[in-house]
Design an enzyme around this catalytic site. Structure first.
Site, PDB file in Angstrom:
ATOM      1  N   LYS A   1       0.826  -1.214   0.000  1.00  0.00           N
ATOM      2  CA  LYS A   1       0.000   0.000   0.000  1.00  0.00           C
ATOM      3  C   LYS A   1       0.855   1.256   0.000  1.00  0.00           C
ATOM      4  CE  LYS A   1      -4.241  -1.851   1.920  1.00  0.00           C
ATOM      5  NZ  LYS A   1      -5.149  -1.926   3.054  1.00  0.00           N
TER       6      LYS A   1
ATOM      7  N   LYS B   1      -8.327 -11.650  -7.156  1.00  0.00           N
ATOM      8  CA  LYS B   1      -9.273 -11.813  -6.070  1.00  0.00           C
ATOM      9  C   LYS B   1     -10.519 -10.957  -6.340  1.00  0.00           C
ATOM     10  CE  LYS B   1      -9.075 -11.106  -1.166  1.00  0.00           C
ATOM     11  NZ  LYS B   1      -8.377 -10.515  -0.065  1.00  0.00           N
TER      12      LYS B   1
ATOM     13  N   LYS C   1     -14.284  -5.153  -4.876  1.00  0.00           N
ATOM     14  CA  LYS C   1     -15.130  -4.076  -5.418  1.00  0.00           C
ATOM     15  C   LYS C   1     -14.332  -3.093  -6.244  1.00  0.00           C
ATOM     16  CE  LYS C   1     -19.198  -3.689  -2.690  1.00  0.00           C
ATOM     17  NZ  LYS C   1     -19.818  -3.152  -1.519  1.00  0.00           N
TER      18      LYS C   1
END
Ligand code: SF4
Length: 324
Positions: free
Chosen positions: A111, A191, A194
């Site tokens: 991240k 995976k 959303k």
């Protein structure tokens, strides 16, 4: 009875990936363990977000979880920010967590590489995760095989705190392995997520689900209808394992291997299985959405139960550490 803690991001309506990967299992666990389930909104603010969206997503997640079968008479469901002791304990645990351990976390590295200016909250995220679990002195944390490593930091933090103060107050929580369900996105690439737009919402109508299932990626070896396939490499087969009964799953595998049917036939049967399971969930969700005060009451009662446990933990922690 052993106590379980697990958290989920307030990402709005559940999708079938997190339903099959976690929540369907939670519904079964609540009959066998003392379960504490948390919507982790403090975790959700470590990246960019809109405050008004977050409130709605938190509400929608609560609706999905309750509709999916979490029962407030059997488990405790609450929102993290309603129990401020989570952040209080996180600060304390920061004081026994080596910086190097946090910098080595794979999730942080991934991240951080995508953020222009890296925020301290992102680095300290696993300490808050440790606090979430240790605040309730949970014995078990349901995790997939790929997440066992994440729990290791919590175990390490518990060991360090206990060792520093010469006590054995925090149990080292053990992983409770969730039956493996590797659900890829409908694009077959990654995976289900959303943000990647490759999901099916738990509460979608059958027509909308079919619009997504029909073009979904299957075994690439099945170019023509007559080509035999390998069900294990196909995401549709794994979805059958999540939604269809065993006889249907066996039938799917046999028909696929022998090219007895085409992928569209296979997907139609999957849609039937999904409709059978998700129809009642959708109805419960509509009913819950019409009664927002009931959701607020369930979350408030859950938070109150958690605060009682959390205050007890913090009192013991502060006494041990010489805090007032
Ligand atoms: S028949 Fe079913 S399991 Fe086999 S490749 Fe097609 S969709 Fe996948």
């Amino acid at each position: 009875m052993s106590r379980i803690f697990s958290g989920i991001q307030p990402s709005g309506e559940l999708h079938i990936g997190n339903y099959l990967g976690a929540v369907k299992n939670w519904v079964q666990l609540q009959d066998r363990y003392e379960c504490v389930f948390c919507i982790v909104d403090y975790h959700a603010i470590t990246g960019h977000y809109e405050p008004s969206d977050l409130r709605q997503r938190t509400f929608d997640m609560a609706v999905s979880l309750l509709a999916a079968g979490l029962d407030p008479d059997k488990c405790t469901l609450f929102v993290q920010s309603m129990v401020p002791e989570h952040t209080e304990l996180a600060w304390i645990l920061n004081t026994v967590t080596p910086l190097g351990e946090l910098e080595r976390q794979t999730q942080y590295k991934d991240k951080a590489s995508r953020q222009e200016s890296v925020l301290a909250g992102l680095l300290n995220y696993p300490v808050l995760q440790a606090a979430d679990i240790l605040l309730y002195r949970a014995d078990l944390v349901p995790v997939g095989e790929d997440q066992v490593q994440h729990l290791e930091l919590t175990r390490e933090v518990a060991r360090r705190w206990n060792a520093k103060f010469g006590v054995s107050y925090f149990p080292e929580p053990k992983p409770l392995l969730t039956p493996a369900r590797r659900i890829l996105g409908l694009d077959g690439q990654a995976k289900m997520s959303k943000s990647l737009g490759n999901t099916v919402g738990l509460l979608e109508e059958p027509e909308a689900i079919w619009e997504k299932l029909r073009p979904a990626v299957t075994d690439p070896a099945r170019v023509r209808r007559t080509d035999p396939g390998t069900p294990e490499v196909c995401n549709i087969y794994h979805l059958h394992k999540g939604f269809s009964d065993q006889a249907t799953v066996d039938h799917v595998a046999a028909q696929c291997r022998s090219a007895g049917w085409g992928c569209i036939d296979c997907k139609k049967v999957l849609l039937e299985s999904m409709t059978r399971e998700l129809g009642p969930i959708r109805e419960r969700a509509r009913d819950l959405e019409a009664h927002p005060a009931r959701i607020a009451e369930i979350l408030a009662q859950g938070a109150e139960r958690c605060r009682t446990m959390a205050r007890e933990t913090m009192a013991a922690v502060k006494t041990t550490m010489g805090l007032v």
